[in-house]
Design an enzyme around this catalytic site. Structure first.
Site, PDB file in Angstrom:
ATOM      1  N   THR A 255       0.833  -1.199   0.000  1.00  0.00           N
ATOM      2  CA  THR A 255       0.000   0.000   0.000  1.00  0.00           C
ATOM      3  C   THR A 255       0.866   1.246   0.000  1.00  0.00           C
ATOM      4  O   THR A 255       1.982   1.248   0.526  1.00  0.00           O
ATOM      5  CB  THR A 255      -0.918   0.071   1.224  1.00  0.00           C
ATOM      6  OG1 THR A 255      -0.129   0.318   2.401  1.00  0.00           O
ATOM      7  CG2 THR A 255      -1.720  -1.197   1.399  1.00  0.00           C
ATOM      8  N   ASP A 256       0.362   2.309  -0.591  1.00  0.00           N
ATOM      9  CA  ASP A 256       0.929   3.622  -0.327  1.00  0.00           C
ATOM     10  C   ASP A 256       0.678   3.915   1.156  1.00  0.00           C
ATOM     11  O   ASP A 256      -0.085   3.211   1.828  1.00  0.00           O
ATOM     12  CB  ASP A 256       0.274   4.674  -1.227  1.00  0.00           C
ATOM     13  CG  ASP A 256       1.206   5.846  -1.532  1.00  0.00           C
ATOM     14  OD1 ASP A 256       2.220   6.001  -0.823  1.00  0.00           O
ATOM     15  OD2 ASP A 256       0.917   6.607  -2.468  1.00  0.00           O
ATOM     16  N   ALA A 257       1.326   4.944   1.685  1.00  0.00           N
ATOM     17  CA  ALA A 257       1.281   5.188   3.125  1.00  0.00           C
ATOM     18  C   ALA A 257      -0.161   5.342   3.625  1.00  0.00           C
ATOM     19  O   ALA A 257      -0.920   6.167   3.105  1.00  0.00           O
ATOM     20  CB  ALA A 257       2.089   6.424   3.468  1.00  0.00           C
TER      21      ALA A 257
END
Length: 483
Positions: A255-257
């Site tokens: 995932t992105d942050a």
């Protein structure tokens, strides 16, 4: 009553945490020993190469197969060179050059540098097709606006990184290039049909899957036709049906942050977002940059609670942790390569510069750098011509606040070189160029994404396709102002 140790370890095996400062605190290493998949390094963790190498060695003392990730895109997004700017020109410049073998060599060099420091996963390349000129978060991080070109360079970048023994993580699936909003601050919407996505945004992801990318990163964007009101990070239709089912990806989905507003607001917080991402098919959850032991424990506890209350199936979390472990195993078995050639990026940056108009007769101009805010992805990294000038005077201004008459007075009889990033988007930017060009020979150096805007009255328009240290030097050399 504490968490079940086995379930806690399982949950930790899906998490990429982070820590503050140049030295990993005890808790960061202890969590690795307890099963944490790994840590992401940010600029605050990077001072000097020997210090970074010592940090990664300390993390490996917790567990030898810990994942150590970083956002080292080259160009405008750099962590290793955040204090000076990257020695590589960035994706937009590489796309403009159009030499895929060069792109492979550049990314091999980046990978070799990371491998030498003990970093095993690069959260790059950015493979988004920047189809929106005013995209505020992708721009020069993209290889371009043409899906075929972006696909070719994306595959080359992936191959280059992984030939150096560093896992590539292509981002941001299913494509962040058509947005005009920044997912760090809000949930952008890409209102496109699946067929449009397949033709415009998805070809680079097909190319990196074919090139053997070990990881793909999700986008915190909403694609109503696929995701409904939720971001792609929380969409099984995107992460499983599309990425794995249609495109055949078998690696780790990262995932992105989750601290970014595009995810956190949609989920009601980081910990609930972790559960939603796992349920949707994500394998490694990047918590973000502002992380401490309490936050990691909170996220792990939420995952364990979700296992207990039925929101998550144990088999799904075991699958996710297994893919994280497979990624770690790959990074331990692939050999590394020789040290990078530092001149490679500077030579490439020179090849990317484009000049429209007439440059002759600059002499010793007044260089005016126009302030532009950095994105969160970029951070506060130095940019511009300043470090490369041969004694030429430079001043810094804010376009909407500076009096053009004062700039004219300062320039006197000298020509003016106006340096900016996305000048046409800055309040007062186009007006400043027009005002100065009425009385002085003005050359504009655009170091952001090269949109269709061209300044009225300027003698020359120079495009660098990025604002890295290498791009700045290339611009100074092109103008005859380099020391």
């Amino acid at each position: 009553m504490g968490l079940d140790p086995g379930l806690r370890r399982l949950a930790l095996g899906t998490l990429l945490a982070a820590y503050p400062g140049p030295v990993p605190p005890d808790w960061a290493i202890e969590l690795v020993a307890d099963g944490l998949a790994g840590h992401t390094l940010f600029g605050t963790n990077v001072h000097q190469p020997p210090q970074v190498a010592a940090s990664t060695a300390a993390l490996r003392s917790g567990r030898p197969d810990v994942l150590v990730a970083i956002d080292e895109e080259g160009g405008d997004v750099t962590r290793l060179a955040h204090a000076t700017g990257s020695p590589y020109p960035g994706n937009a410049a590489l796309g403009a050059i159009g030499d895929v073998s060069l792109t492979r060599r550049i990314y091999h060099a980046i990978g070799a540098e990371l491998a030498a420091l003990g970093i095993t996963v690069n959260l790059a390349p950015t493979v988004d097709v920047n189809s929106a000129d005013d995209n505020p978060v992708i721009g020069t991080r993209s290889f371009g606006a043409d899906p075929v070109r972006v696909a070719a360079h994306s595959a080359a970048a992936t191959a280059g990184l992984q030939s150096a023994g560093v896992a590539a993580c292509a981002k941001h699936f299913p494509g962040h290039g058509a947005t005009v909003a920044d997912s760090h601050y809000e949930l952008p919407t890409v209102d496109a049909s699946p067929d449009v996505l397949r033709g415009r945004d998805l070809p680079p992801f097909a190319a990196v899957v074919a090139a053997g990318a070990r990881a793909v990163m999700t986008a915190h964007i909403r694609v109503p036709a696929l995701t409904g009101d939720r971001p792609a990070t929380f969409s099984r239709a995107v992460l499983v049906d599309l990425l794995r089912g249609e495109y055949g990806f078998t690696g780790a989905v990262i995932t992105d942050a989750l601290e970014m507003k595009g995810a956190a607001l949609a989920a009601g917080g980081i910990a609930p977002g972790a559960v939603l991402a796992l349920a949707a098919g994500a394998d490694l959850l990047c918590i973000g940059a502002r992380v401490d032991a309490d936050l990691v424990e909170q996220v792990a506890a939420e995952i364990v609670t979700a296992l207990d209350d039925g929101r998550l199936a144990r088999s799904r979390v075991e699958q996710a942790a297994g893919r994280a472990a497979e990624l770690a195993a790959w990074t331990r078995t692939v050999g590394t390569s020789t040290a990078p050639c530092t001149d490679l990026g500077y030579a490439a940056a020179r090849r990317a510069v484009r000049v429209e108009g007439v440059l002759g007769g600059l002499g010793q101009p007044l260089v005016v750098q126009v302030h532009a805010d950095a994105t969160i992805a970029e951070g506060r990294v130095p940019w511009g011509l300043g470090p490369h000038l041969n004694g030429t005077e430079q001043i810094r201004v804010v376009a909407a606040e500076v009096d053009p008459q004062e700039v004219r007075r300062r320039a006197g009889t000298r020509p003016i070189v106006l340096v900016g990033r996305h000048l046409h988007r800055l309040p007062g930017g186009p007006e400043l160029v027009t005002a100065l060009a009425g009385t002085h020979p003005v050359t504009v150096v655009e170091m952001g994404w090269p949109a269709s805007w061209r300044p009225v009255g300027a003698r020359a328009f120079v495009t660098t396709y990025g604002a890295s240290h290498a791009n700045g030097r290339a611009a100074a050399e092109t103008l005859g102002l380099a020391r």
